[in-house]
Design an enzyme around this catalytic site. Structure first.
Site, PDB file in Angstrom:
ATOM      1  N   HIS A   1      21.297  -1.208  99.226  1.00  0.00           N
ATOM      2  CA  HIS A   1      20.922  -1.924 100.441  1.00  0.00           C
ATOM      3  C   HIS A   1      22.115  -2.336 101.293  1.00  0.00           C
ATOM      4  O   HIS A   1      22.062  -2.261 102.515  1.00  0.00           O
ATOM      5  CB  HIS A   1      20.147  -3.171 100.016  1.00  0.00           C
ATOM      6  CG  HIS A   1      19.626  -4.002 101.135  1.00  0.00           C
ATOM      7  ND1 HIS A   1      18.711  -3.534 102.047  1.00  0.00           N
ATOM      8  CD2 HIS A   1      19.884  -5.292 101.507  1.00  0.00           C
ATOM      9  CE1 HIS A   1      18.420  -4.493 102.917  1.00  0.00           C
ATOM     10  NE2 HIS A   1      19.134  -5.563 102.623  1.00  0.00           N
TER      11      HIS A   1
ATOM     12  N   LEU B   1      23.797 -10.362 109.344  1.00  0.00           N
ATOM     13  CA  LEU B   1      23.718 -10.404 110.809  1.00  0.00           C
ATOM     14  C   LEU B   1      24.576 -11.551 111.325  1.00  0.00           C
ATOM     15  O   LEU B   1      25.213 -11.465 112.370  1.00  0.00           O
ATOM     16  CB  LEU B   1      22.256 -10.566 111.252  1.00  0.00           C
ATOM     17  CG  LEU B   1      21.368  -9.347 110.981  1.00  0.00           C
ATOM     18  CD1 LEU B   1      19.896  -9.673 111.218  1.00  0.00           C
ATOM     19  CD2 LEU B   1      21.777  -8.166 111.864  1.00  0.00           C
TER      20      LEU B   1
ATOM     21  N   GLY C   1      25.489  -0.836 116.530  1.00  0.00           N
ATOM     22  CA  GLY C   1      24.654  -1.874 115.910  1.00  0.00           C
ATOM     23  C   GLY C   1      25.091  -3.246 116.408  1.00  0.00           C
ATOM     24  O   GLY C   1      25.794  -3.374 117.417  1.00  0.00           O
TER      25      GLY C   1
ATOM     26  N   ALA D   1      27.250  -5.380 115.272  1.00  0.00           N
ATOM     27  CA  ALA D   1      28.691  -5.646 115.292  1.00  0.00           C
ATOM     28  C   ALA D   1      29.348  -4.981 116.501  1.00  0.00           C
ATOM     29  O   ALA D   1      30.137  -5.606 117.220  1.00  0.00           O
ATOM     30  CB  ALA D   1      29.333  -5.145 114.002  1.00  0.00           C
TER      31      ALA D   1
ATOM     32  N   GLU E   1      14.927 -17.557 101.835  1.00  0.00           N
ATOM     33  CA  GLU E   1      15.105 -16.331 101.041  1.00  0.00           C
ATOM     34  C   GLU E   1      15.889 -16.649  99.781  1.00  0.00           C
ATOM     35  O   GLU E   1      16.402 -17.778  99.625  1.00  0.00           O
ATOM     36  CB  GLU E   1      15.817 -15.262 101.880  1.00  0.00           C
ATOM     37  CG  GLU E   1      14.947 -14.743 103.017  1.00  0.00           C
ATOM     38  CD  GLU E   1      15.627 -13.704 103.890  1.00  0.00           C
ATOM     39  OE1 GLU E   1      16.848 -13.532 103.786  1.00  0.00           O
ATOM     40  OE2 GLU E   1      14.926 -13.077 104.693  1.00  0.00           O
TER      41      GLU E   1
ATOM     42  N   ARG F   1      19.659 -12.155  94.564  1.00  0.00           N
ATOM     43  CA  ARG F   1      19.286 -10.745  94.548  1.00  0.00           C
ATOM     44  C   ARG F   1      19.787  -9.943  93.351  1.00  0.00           C
ATOM     45  O   ARG F   1      19.085  -9.097  92.831  1.00  0.00           O
ATOM     46  CB  ARG F   1      19.880 -10.088  95.789  1.00  0.00           C
ATOM     47  CG  ARG F   1      18.841  -9.659  96.710  1.00  0.00           C
ATOM     48  CD  ARG F   1      19.446  -9.162  97.956  1.00  0.00           C
ATOM     49  NE  ARG F   1      18.705  -9.817  99.009  1.00  0.00           N
ATOM     50  CZ  ARG F   1      18.881  -9.547 100.286  1.00  0.00           C
ATOM     51  NH1 ARG F   1      19.777  -8.676 100.657  1.00  0.00           N
ATOM     52  NH2 ARG F   1      18.158 -10.147 101.174  1.00  0.00           N
TER      53      ARG F   1
ATOM     54  N   ARG G   1      26.291 -10.793  98.402  1.00  0.00           N
ATOM     55  CA  ARG G   1      25.943 -11.398  99.696  1.00  0.00           C
ATOM     56  C   ARG G   1      24.670 -12.221  99.600  1.00  0.00           C
ATOM     57  O   ARG G   1      23.655 -11.780  99.050  1.00  0.00           O
ATOM     58  CB  ARG G   1      25.723 -10.290 100.730  1.00  0.00           C
ATOM     59  CG  ARG G   1      25.287 -10.799 102.085  1.00  0.00           C
ATOM     60  CD  ARG G   1      25.044  -9.640 103.031  1.00  0.00           C
ATOM     61  NE  ARG G   1      23.952  -8.826 102.585  1.00  0.00           N
ATOM     62  CZ  ARG G   1      22.767  -8.733 103.195  1.00  0.00           C
ATOM     63  NH1 ARG G   1      22.535  -9.406 104.303  1.00  0.00           N
ATOM     64  NH2 ARG G   1      21.826  -7.953 102.724  1.00  0.00           N
TER      65      ARG G   1
ATOM     66  N   HIS H   1      18.764  -4.060  96.915  1.00  0.00           N
ATOM     67  CA  HIS H   1      17.672  -4.973  97.266  1.00  0.00           C
ATOM     68  C   HIS H   1      16.591  -4.797  96.209  1.00  0.00           C
ATOM     69  O   HIS H   1      16.217  -3.673  95.879  1.00  0.00           O
ATOM     70  CB  HIS H   1      17.123  -4.650  98.658  1.00  0.00           C
ATOM     71  CG  HIS H   1      16.302  -5.766  99.216  1.00  0.00           C
ATOM     72  ND1 HIS H   1      15.074  -6.105  98.708  1.00  0.00           N
ATOM     73  CD2 HIS H   1      16.544  -6.643 100.216  1.00  0.00           C
ATOM     74  CE1 HIS H   1      14.590  -7.146  99.392  1.00  0.00           C
ATOM     75  NE2 HIS H   1      15.474  -7.486 100.307  1.00  0.00           N
TER      76      HIS H   1
HETATM   77  P1  FAD Z   1      24.695  -0.782 111.947  1.00  0.00           P
HETATM   78  O1  FAD Z   1      23.696  -1.665 112.589  1.00  0.00           O
HETATM   79  O2  FAD Z   1      24.237   0.063 110.835  1.00  0.00           O
HETATM   80  O3  FAD Z   1      25.302   0.165 113.080  1.00  0.00           O
HETATM   81  C1  FAD Z   1      26.156   1.217 112.713  1.00  0.00           C
HETATM   82  C2  FAD Z   1      26.414   2.080 113.927  1.00  0.00           C
HETATM   83  O4  FAD Z   1      27.500   2.960 113.664  1.00  0.00           O
HETATM   84  C3  FAD Z   1      25.256   2.983 114.318  1.00  0.00           C
HETATM   85  O5  FAD Z   1      25.170   2.997 115.727  1.00  0.00           O
HETATM   86  C4  FAD Z   1      25.691   4.378 113.850  1.00  0.00           C
HETATM   87  O6  FAD Z   1      25.167   5.433 114.596  1.00  0.00           O
HETATM   88  C5  FAD Z   1      27.175   4.260 114.098  1.00  0.00           C
HETATM   89  N1  FAD Z   1      27.997   5.205 113.342  1.00  0.00           N
HETATM   90  C6  FAD Z   1      28.115   5.339 112.008  1.00  0.00           C
HETATM   91  N2  FAD Z   1      28.992   6.314 111.710  1.00  0.00           N
HETATM   92  C7  FAD Z   1      29.442   6.804 112.887  1.00  0.00           C
HETATM   93  C8  FAD Z   1      30.341   7.824 113.250  1.00  0.00           C
HETATM   94  N3  FAD Z   1      30.979   8.579 112.340  1.00  0.00           N
HETATM   95  N4  FAD Z   1      30.555   8.057 114.569  1.00  0.00           N
HETATM   96  C9  FAD Z   1      29.918   7.347 115.527  1.00  0.00           C
HETATM   97  N5  FAD Z   1      29.042   6.368 115.234  1.00  0.00           N
HETATM   98  C10 FAD Z   1      28.808   6.099 113.931  1.00  0.00           C
HETATM   99  N6  FAD Z   1      20.905  -8.400 107.195  1.00  0.00           N
HETATM  100  C11 FAD Z   1      20.581  -9.678 107.531  1.00  0.00           C
HETATM  101  O7  FAD Z   1      21.463 -10.506 107.795  1.00  0.00           O
HETATM  102  N7  FAD Z   1      19.263 -10.039 107.600  1.00  0.00           N
HETATM  103  C12 FAD Z   1      18.251  -9.189 107.327  1.00  0.00           C
HETATM  104  O8  FAD Z   1      17.086  -9.549 107.425  1.00  0.00           O
HETATM  105  C13 FAD Z   1      18.577  -7.863 106.952  1.00  0.00           C
HETATM  106  N8  FAD Z   1      17.597  -6.971 106.650  1.00  0.00           N
HETATM  107  C14 FAD Z   1      17.943  -5.679 106.406  1.00  0.00           C
HETATM  108  C15 FAD Z   1      16.928  -4.741 106.202  1.00  0.00           C
HETATM  109  C16 FAD Z   1      17.243  -3.413 105.999  1.00  0.00           C
HETATM  110  C17 FAD Z   1      16.143  -2.409 105.751  1.00  0.00           C
HETATM  111  C18 FAD Z   1      18.591  -3.002 106.008  1.00  0.00           C
HETATM  112  C19 FAD Z   1      18.961  -1.565 105.804  1.00  0.00           C
HETATM  113  C20 FAD Z   1      19.610  -3.934 106.196  1.00  0.00           C
HETATM  114  C21 FAD Z   1      19.287  -5.267 106.395  1.00  0.00           C
HETATM  115  N9  FAD Z   1      20.277  -6.224 106.606  1.00  0.00           N
HETATM  116  C22 FAD Z   1      19.938  -7.497 106.920  1.00  0.00           C
HETATM  117  C23 FAD Z   1      21.676  -5.830 106.689  1.00  0.00           C
HETATM  118  C24 FAD Z   1      22.078  -5.687 108.161  1.00  0.00           C
HETATM  119  O9  FAD Z   1      21.006  -5.145 108.885  1.00  0.00           O
HETATM  120  C25 FAD Z   1      23.276  -4.814 108.345  1.00  0.00           C
HETATM  121  O10 FAD Z   1      24.283  -5.133 107.439  1.00  0.00           O
HETATM  122  C26 FAD Z   1      23.846  -4.989 109.753  1.00  0.00           C
HETATM  123  O11 FAD Z   1      22.830  -4.840 110.712  1.00  0.00           O
HETATM  124  C27 FAD Z   1      24.947  -4.005 109.975  1.00  0.00           C
HETATM  125  O12 FAD Z   1      25.284  -4.008 111.344  1.00  0.00           O
HETATM  126  P2  FAD Z   1      26.456  -3.090 111.824  1.00  0.00           P
HETATM  127  O13 FAD Z   1      26.542  -3.266 113.303  1.00  0.00           O
HETATM  128  O14 FAD Z   1      27.637  -3.339 111.010  1.00  0.00           O
HETATM  129  O15 FAD Z   1      25.967  -1.597 111.468  1.00  0.00           O
HETATM  130  C1  SIN Z   2      15.284  -9.009 103.556  1.00  0.00           C
HETATM  131  O1  SIN Z   2      14.624  -9.226 104.558  1.00  0.00           O
HETATM  132  O2  SIN Z   2      14.894  -9.181 102.413  1.00  0.00           O
HETATM  133  C2  SIN Z   2      16.648  -8.484 103.743  1.00  0.00           C
HETATM  134  C3  SIN Z   2      17.517  -9.589 104.110  1.00  0.00           C
HETATM  135  C4  SIN Z   2      18.931  -9.159 103.987  1.00  0.00           C
HETATM  136  O3  SIN Z   2      19.243  -8.058 103.567  1.00  0.00           O
HETATM  137  O4  SIN Z   2      19.775 -10.005 104.309  1.00  0.00           O
END
Ligand code: FAD
Ligand code: SIN
Length: 522
Positions: A349, A390, A13, A15, A113, A288, A384, A241
């Site tokens: 969420h 993000l 993702g 991060a 928001e 929220r 949060r 959420h």
């Molecule tokens: P992720 O993007 O979830 O990536 C996790 C990765 O880890 C994936 O590739 C997965 O396959 C991998 N993984 C997991 N477990 C394992 C394992 N055991 N072995 C190998 N790989 C593994 N945040 C905002 O700031 N703004 C927004 O508008 C917003 N909207 C959102 C809407 C929705 C519907 C959701 C669900 C979340 C939203 N968020 C938003 C929150 C935000 O999207 C997430 O917190 C953020 O993208 C997390 O990024 P990440 O890289 O930490 O994890």
């Molecule tokens: C949303 O778009 O409402 C989600 C935003 C977030 O989780 O930060």
């Protein structure tokens, strides 16, 4: 054969990929993704990414909003860093090719928001996450030093424990040497050694019955770190959420972005009565936790399964320009949001807690970093602020990368790491044992450890969980390892931590609301 890489990244993702791109010029990077590269919560993000761009907004206002949402449990210095470094990190995403919507004058068009005192959410229509994921994935795929392995499931972090070393009693001395990972194609468990490992496995929403999180969000990184004896923090703060689409049977639940409320949509009961002004002066745009609890309360009072979000005051033009995905999704199930109200319910969420890190992404385990949703940097405190997640990935993956670059040369690969021990394990042919336990777990967590908690509910949850824990550990010890059994085991570990931390918090604050403790004055 054991693979050896300088930098191992668990998760693809925002991060994981931001970090990977930043360390890749220095050494070999391996990114593991348990599913497809883009199957991440990042891809699901709708609303956008919060950052201070133009006056009258300024860093102080964003800092204040973040601290207020977090009820002051945030780490102030981390909040300062995240927000003061936000503009630079946004510019970097833009330079890498991410497109954020602009207005006619060429400036970024900023949304608002819940909990934000200013318009400061950069967005790409209502699918900002997909745009960011596309940008990062394209770059990572084309970098000669980055190898991406899809369908590789990280099972456990390798530490001194696996070397049968007399494990030091001091948790501060634990080191991470890589991971054992299941290759889903061959079903073999491979040993991957790394000088530095980053956990970026995202959230854990699937611990609950209703969640906006993709199916991959099963808290694997949290559970792996817990088993490796890392410090974890603040897991009681689970963000629900307020507005996911009520569409029984659909998993994950489709999110209706808060930005729709930022554009004027109002929450109403099924009878069409607006109710949020009873709960907060910001009405439907209150923070929220308050909106989610208000909806929960209204549903309990009326006995209804959902409330409505009324977006009919927003022009069709704006809906189609800014919210095309939501418009199309609702239309696909017979709801025209320019004419009909949208049935919505709260859904699990976001995890504000996680693996404790410092401001450089360092965990309590040497050679192990964490970033993104799996990490607890201290930015969010008890709740949060929308779209700060993000941003957190962008800022702290960058900082973790800078720290890793500065230390990697001094680190050697660990010698003598044994292969995965599969002796005495047999194929578990009864998937029902796993699927049924997963449902039970989700029911326990949703019924007793949801938006509103009590001492009795938490105790009941812990007692029920104990049974599931014993049964699952027994099954795990005997079975040939599979993604399904590992995910169940991980979710049980995470549920345990959520309940334990919730039990320890004898107050209502932010996202942790208990009827046994009166809410603190804010
Ligand atoms: P992720 O993007 O979830 O990536 C996790 C990765 O880890 C994936 O590739 C997965 O396959 C991998 N993984 C997991 N477990 C394992 C394992 N055991 N072995 C190998 N790989 C593994 N945040 C905002 O700031 N703004 C927004 O508008 C917003 N909207 C959102 C809407 C929705 C519907 C959701 C669900 C979340 C939203 N968020 C938003 C929150 C935000 O999207 C997430 O917190 C953020 O993208 C997390 O990024 P990440 O890289 O930490 O994890
Ligand atoms: C949303 O778009 O409402 C989600 C935003 C977030 O989780 O930060």
């Amino acid at each position: 054969m054991q693979r050896k890489v300088d930098f191992l990244v668990l998760g693809s993702g925002s991060a994981g990929l931001i970090y990977a791109l930043k360390v890749a010029d220095k050494g070999k990077v391996l990114v593991l993704s348990k599913s497809m590269l883009d199957d991440t919560a990042t891809s699901y993000a709708q609303g956008g990414i919060a950052a201070v761009m133009y006056s009258p907004d300024n860093y102080e206002k964003h800092i204040e909003d973040t601290l207020k949402a977090g009820s002051g449990l945030n780490k102030k210095e981390v909040v300062e860093i995240a927000i003061r470094e936000s503009s630079e990190r946004i510019q970097e995403l833009v330079d890498w090719g991410a497109h954020f919507d602009k207005d006619q004058s060429g400036k970024f068009s900023l949304a608002r928001e819940g909990g934000h005192s200013e318009f400061r959410i950069l967005h790409h229509q209502d699918n900002t996450g997909l745009e960011i994921q596309r940008t990062l994935s394209d770059r990572a795929k084309n970098h000669p030093n980055i190898e991406i392995l899809e369908d590789y499931f990280a099972i456990d972090l390798i530490t001194q424990h696996h070397l049968n070393e007399e494990v030091t009693r001091r948790r501060e001395d634990i080191r991470c040497f890589g991971v054992y990972a299941l290759n889903e194609q061959t079903q073999a468990v491979e040993t991957i050694l790394a000088k530095i490992t980053l956990v970026a496995t995202g959230g854990m929403g699937n611990v609950y019955q209703t969640t906006t999180n993709p199916l991959v969000s099963t808290g694997d990184g949290l559970a792996m770190a817990y088993r490796a004896k890392a410090h974890l923090d603040s897991l009681e703060f689970v963000q629900f959420h307020p507005t996911s689409l009520y569409n029984p049977g659909e998993r994950p639940s489709f999110l209706i972005t808060e930005a729709l409320r930022g554009s004027g949509a109002i929450l109403k009961t099924r009878k069409g009565v607006a109710f949020m002004s009873k709960y907060h002066e910001l009405g439907s745009l209150a923070p929220r936790d308050i909106v989610a609890r208000a909806i929960d309360n209204e549903m309990k009072l009326s006995g209804d399964d959902y409330v409505y979000l009324d977006a009919r005051s927003i022009s069709k033009d704006e809906i189609i320009r800014h919210f095309p995905s939501i418009y199309a999704k609702c239309l696909s199930i017979g709801i025209d949001i320019t004419k009909d109200m949208i049935p919505v319910v709260p859904a699990a969420h976001y995890s504000c807690g996680g693996i404790q890190t410092d401001a450089h992404g360092r965990t309590s385990i040497h050679q192990l970093y964490a970033a993104g949703e799996v990490a607890c940097t201290g930015l969010h405190g008890a709740n949060r602020l929308a779209s700060n997640s993000l941003l957190e990935s962008a800022v702290f993956s960058h900082r973790a990368a800078m720290d890793a670059l500065a230390t990697v040369d001094a680190i050697q690969f660990m010698e003598g790491v044994p292969e995965w021990d599969a002796e005495g394990r047999v194929l578990n042919e009864e998937m029902i044992l796993i699927t049924q336990s997963t449902k039970e777990l989700q029911s326990i967590m949703s019924n007793y450890v949801g938006i509103v908690r009590s001492d009795l509910r938490l105790k009941r949850a812990m007692d029920r969980l104990e049974i599931l824990y014993k049964e699952t550990e027994d099954l795990y010890e005997k079975s040939i390892v599979s993604q399904e059994i590992c995910e169940l085991r991980n979710m049980i570990n995470v549920a345990y931590l959520i309940i334990k931390m919730a039990m320890a918090r004898k107050e209502s604050i932010g996202l942790h609301f208990s009827i046994d403790y009166p809410e603190k004055e804010k």
